[in-house]
Scaffold this active site. Structure first.
Site, PDB file in Angstrom:
ATOM      1  CD  GLU A  65     -17.864 -15.862  -2.305  1.00 35.93           C
ATOM      2  OE1 GLU A  65     -18.533 -14.818  -2.221  1.00 35.93           O
ATOM      3  OE2 GLU A  65     -16.711 -15.985  -1.842  1.00 35.93           O
ATOM      4  CE1 TYR A 124     -29.799   7.347 -18.575  1.00 30.92           C
ATOM      5  CE2 TYR A 124     -29.070   9.626 -18.437  1.00 30.92           C
ATOM      6  CZ  TYR A 124     -30.072   8.692 -18.682  1.00 30.92           C
ATOM      7  OH  TYR A 124     -31.316   9.110 -19.021  1.00 30.92           O
ATOM      8  CD  GLU A 170     -11.495  -5.658  -1.406  1.00 26.58           C
ATOM      9  OE1 GLU A 170     -11.981  -6.588  -2.099  1.00 26.58           O
ATOM     10  OE2 GLU A 170     -11.498  -5.682  -0.166  1.00 26.58           O
ATOM     11  NE  ARG A 201      -4.913  -4.823 -35.106  1.00 29.99           N
ATOM     12  CZ  ARG A 201      -4.173  -4.218 -34.166  1.00 29.99           C
ATOM     13  NH1 ARG A 201      -3.938  -2.935 -34.242  1.00 29.99           N
ATOM     14  NH2 ARG A 201      -3.660  -4.912 -33.174  1.00 29.99           N
ATOM     15  NE  ARG A 225      -0.297  -6.088 -35.604  1.00 31.87           N
ATOM     16  CZ  ARG A 225      -0.249  -5.699 -34.332  1.00 31.87           C
ATOM     17  NH1 ARG A 225       0.031  -4.451 -34.024  1.00 31.87           N
ATOM     18  NH2 ARG A 225      -0.444  -6.560 -33.374  1.00 31.87           N
ATOM     19  CG  ASP A 260      -0.663  -1.534 -33.579  1.00 29.38           C
ATOM     20  OD1 ASP A 260      -1.702  -1.501 -32.889  1.00 29.38           O
ATOM     21  OD2 ASP A 260       0.475  -1.648 -33.097  1.00 29.38           O
ATOM     22  CG  ASP A 304       0.630   0.789 -30.297  1.00 30.26           C
ATOM     23  OD1 ASP A 304      -0.547   0.433 -30.426  1.00 30.26           O
ATOM     24  OD2 ASP A 304       1.597   0.017 -30.344  1.00 30.26           O
TER      25      ASP A 304
HETATM   26  P1  ATP Z   1       1.729  -3.676 -28.165  1.00 27.22           P
HETATM   27  O1  ATP Z   1       0.926  -2.924 -27.128  1.00 27.22           O
HETATM   28  O2  ATP Z   1       2.776  -4.597 -27.572  1.00 27.22           O
HETATM   29  O3  ATP Z   1       2.296  -2.771 -29.226  1.00 27.22           O
HETATM   30  P2  ATP Z   1      -0.455  -4.368 -29.881  1.00 27.22           P
HETATM   31  O4  ATP Z   1      -0.347  -2.950 -30.350  1.00 27.22           O
HETATM   32  O5  ATP Z   1      -0.434  -5.447 -30.920  1.00 27.22           O
HETATM   33  O6  ATP Z   1       0.696  -4.682 -28.837  1.00 27.22           O
HETATM   34  P3  ATP Z   1      -3.246  -4.192 -29.427  1.00 27.22           P
HETATM   35  O7  ATP Z   1      -4.025  -5.457 -29.620  1.00 27.22           O
HETATM   36  O8  ATP Z   1      -3.244  -3.208 -30.562  1.00 27.22           O
HETATM   37  O9  ATP Z   1      -1.764  -4.552 -29.000  1.00 27.22           O
HETATM   38  O10 ATP Z   1      -3.776  -3.396 -28.151  1.00 27.22           O
HETATM   39  C1  ATP Z   1      -4.164  -4.060 -26.979  1.00 27.22           C
HETATM   40  C2  ATP Z   1      -4.699  -3.029 -25.974  1.00 27.22           C
HETATM   41  O11 ATP Z   1      -3.669  -2.190 -25.537  1.00 27.22           O
HETATM   42  C3  ATP Z   1      -5.727  -2.059 -26.500  1.00 27.22           C
HETATM   43  O12 ATP Z   1      -7.024  -2.557 -26.317  1.00 27.22           O
HETATM   44  C4  ATP Z   1      -5.528  -0.805 -25.641  1.00 27.22           C
HETATM   45  O13 ATP Z   1      -6.586  -0.611 -24.715  1.00 27.22           O
HETATM   46  C5  ATP Z   1      -4.287  -1.130 -24.855  1.00 27.22           C
HETATM   47  N1  ATP Z   1      -3.332  -0.038 -24.693  1.00 27.22           N
HETATM   48  C6  ATP Z   1      -2.712   0.214 -23.520  1.00 27.22           C
HETATM   49  N2  ATP Z   1      -1.868   1.244 -23.630  1.00 27.22           N
HETATM   50  C7  ATP Z   1      -1.950   1.678 -24.917  1.00 27.22           C
HETATM   51  C8  ATP Z   1      -1.314   2.736 -25.629  1.00 27.22           C
HETATM   52  N3  ATP Z   1      -0.412   3.542 -25.025  1.00 27.22           N
HETATM   53  N4  ATP Z   1      -1.640   2.905 -26.936  1.00 27.22           N
HETATM   54  C9  ATP Z   1      -2.541   2.080 -27.552  1.00 27.22           C
HETATM   55  N5  ATP Z   1      -3.194   1.074 -26.907  1.00 27.22           N
HETATM   56  C10 ATP Z   1      -2.892   0.855 -25.609  1.00 27.22           C
HETATM   57 CA    CA Z   2       1.569  -1.901 -31.130  1.00 22.81          CA
HETATM   58 CA    CA Z   3      -1.931  -1.295 -30.548  1.00 20.40          CA
END
Ligand code: ATP
Ligand code: CA
Ligand code: CA
Length: 287
Positions: A23, A55, A75, A206, A215, A218, A220
Site C-alpha cells: 500500500e 458542493y 482515520e 504575498r 513577505r 502577513d 495572522d
Molecule cells: P507563523 O504561523 O509562525 O506566524 P507564517 O505566518 O509565516 O508563520 P504562513 O505561511 O503565513 O505562516 O501560514 C501557514 C498556515 O498557517 C496558513 O495556511 C494557515 O492555514 C495556517 N494558520 C493556522 N492558524 C492560523 C492563524 N491563527 N492565523 C493565520 N493562519 C493560520
Molecule cells: Ca505570521
Molecule cells: Ca501567516
C-alpha cells in the site's frame, strides 16, 4: 442544527494510504461519500449560490486533498477531509464515509470503510465577533501594505502603533519588519475570516516560498472571541504569539488583558521600535 442536507456521493480518487508495504508503493482506489448539514432555507428563497454550500468546490477540494495524501490510516485522512469540508461556508456539520474499494485482505470482501461526523465550532452568524489580527510586512512599500490591509479588513475598531522590528526566525539578512495589531468586528466565522485574510495577502502579492521568509503582507488571527480551534487549517489562539515581542508589544496597546502576565519582562528585549500610528506615518511620508 439545520435538518437540510447536501450530499456528495461516490467521489472516487486514487491515493496512497495504508500500513502494508504494497500500500505504500502504489495508490489505491478510495471512495468518499459526504453528507453535509446545510440550512437550505435562505438559498431556497434567493436562488443564490453564495447562500448555500458550493458542493462543486467542496468536491474539488476533497479530491485535491485525498490525491496528495500519504497517510497511513483512513482515520487520519478522514479527519482531514472533515476539517476541509467544515471550512466551507454554510456547512454546519458533516458526516464523511471513506471506503477502500480494494482492501488488501485475503477474505472475500467488497470493501472496508470508516465514517465520522464532525460539527463546526458553532459561531453565531447573526452577531458580530471580535477578532484580533497581527499584521507584518518587510518587502516593498511597507506602509502601503499595512494601509492596504486596513482598507480591506472588516470593521477595524482598534489599531496599535506601528513597530519596526528586527526579523525573528527564517533566513538571515531579511529586512526589518513593520508590525501592528488590530481589533476587528466581523460577522465572518473564523474560517471565512482566514480565507479573507489569505485573499488580502494574495492581492498584496504575498508569495509563500520560504518558511518565515520575507513577505509583502502577513495577516495572522491571534484571537477570535474566546474560542479555541486546533485543526489542520487554523490554530486559535495563535500558537506562537506568546514568544513574539513583535506581536505582544502592539497587542498590549489594544488588548493588554490578552497578553500573558509579565510578558515584557520575560521576553528578551530589543529589536522593537515604536514608529507612531499608521496615519502619522502616512502623513509623514506624504510631506
Ligand atoms: P507563523 O504561523 O509562525 O506566524 P507564517 O505566518 O509565516 O508563520 P504562513 O505561511 O503565513 O505562516 O501560514 C501557514 C498556515 O498557517 C496558513 O495556511 C494557515 O492555514 C495556517 N494558520 C493556522 N492558524 C492560523 C492563524 N491563527 N492565523 C493565520 N493562519 C493560520
Ligand atoms: Ca505570521
Ligand atoms: Ca501567516
Amino acid at each position: 442544527m439545520a435538518s437540510d442536507h447536501i450530499y456528495i456521493r461516490g467521489l472516487r480518487v486514487m491515493a496512497l494510504i495504508g500500513v502494508l508495504p504494497a500500500e505504500r508503493l502504489a495508490p489505491q482506489p478510495l471512495q468518499i461519500d459526504v453528507e453535509m448539514d446545510v440550512n437550505l432555507a435562505v438559498a431556497g428563497q434567493t436562488d443564490d449560490l453564495g447562500d448555500t454550500a458550493n458542493y462543486g468546490a467542496i468536491a474539488d477540494a476533497i479530491a485535491v486533498l485525498v490525491r496528495a495524501s500519504s497517510d497511513i490510516l483512513l482515520e487520519r485522512l478522514i479527519a482531514r477531509i472533515a476539517d476541509c469540508v467544515l471550512s466551507f461556508d454554510h456547512v454546519a456539520a458533516v458526516t464523511v464515509t471513506l471506503t477502500k474499494l480494494q482492501p488488501p485482505i485475503d477474505e472475500d470482501i467488497d470493501s472496508t470503510a470508516v465514517s465520522i461526523t464532525r460539527t463546526r465550532q458553532s459561531v453565531n452568524p447573526t452577531v458580530r465577533h471580535r477578532a484580533i489580527v497581527a499584521l507584518g510586512t518587510n518587502i516593498g512599500d511597507r506602509v502601503a501594505h499595512l494601509q492596504f490591509a486596513l482598507d480591506h479588513l472588516p470593521q477595524v475598531v482598534a489599531e496599535s502603533q506601528v513597530f519596526e522590528t528586527d526579523p525573528v526566525g527564517g533566513p538571515q539578512n531579511q529586512d526589518a519588519y513593520l508590525n501592528m495589531v488590530v481589533a476587528l468586528d466581523t460577522y465572518l466565522d473564523p474560517y471565512a475570516l482566514l480565507r479573507l485574510l489569505n485573499a488580502v495577502e494574495a492581492q498584496a502579492q504575498r508569495e509563500r516560498t520560504i518558511h518565515w521568509g520575507p513577505r509583502t503582507l502577513d495577516l495572522d488571527i491571534l484571537f477570535y472571541d474566546n474560542i479555541t480551534i486546533n485543526d489542520d487549517l487554523l490554530t486559535i489562539p495563535h500558537p506562537r504569539l506568546h514568544e513574539r515581542r513583535f506581536v505582544l508589544q502592539p497587542l498590549s496597546e489594544i488588548a493588554p488583558e490578552l497578553c500573558p502576565p509579565k510578558w515584557d519582562t520575560t521576553l528578551e528585549a530589543g529589536g522593537v521600535h515604536a514608529r507612531g500610528s499608521l496615519s502619522n506615518l502616512i502623513s509623514t511620508t506624504e510631506h
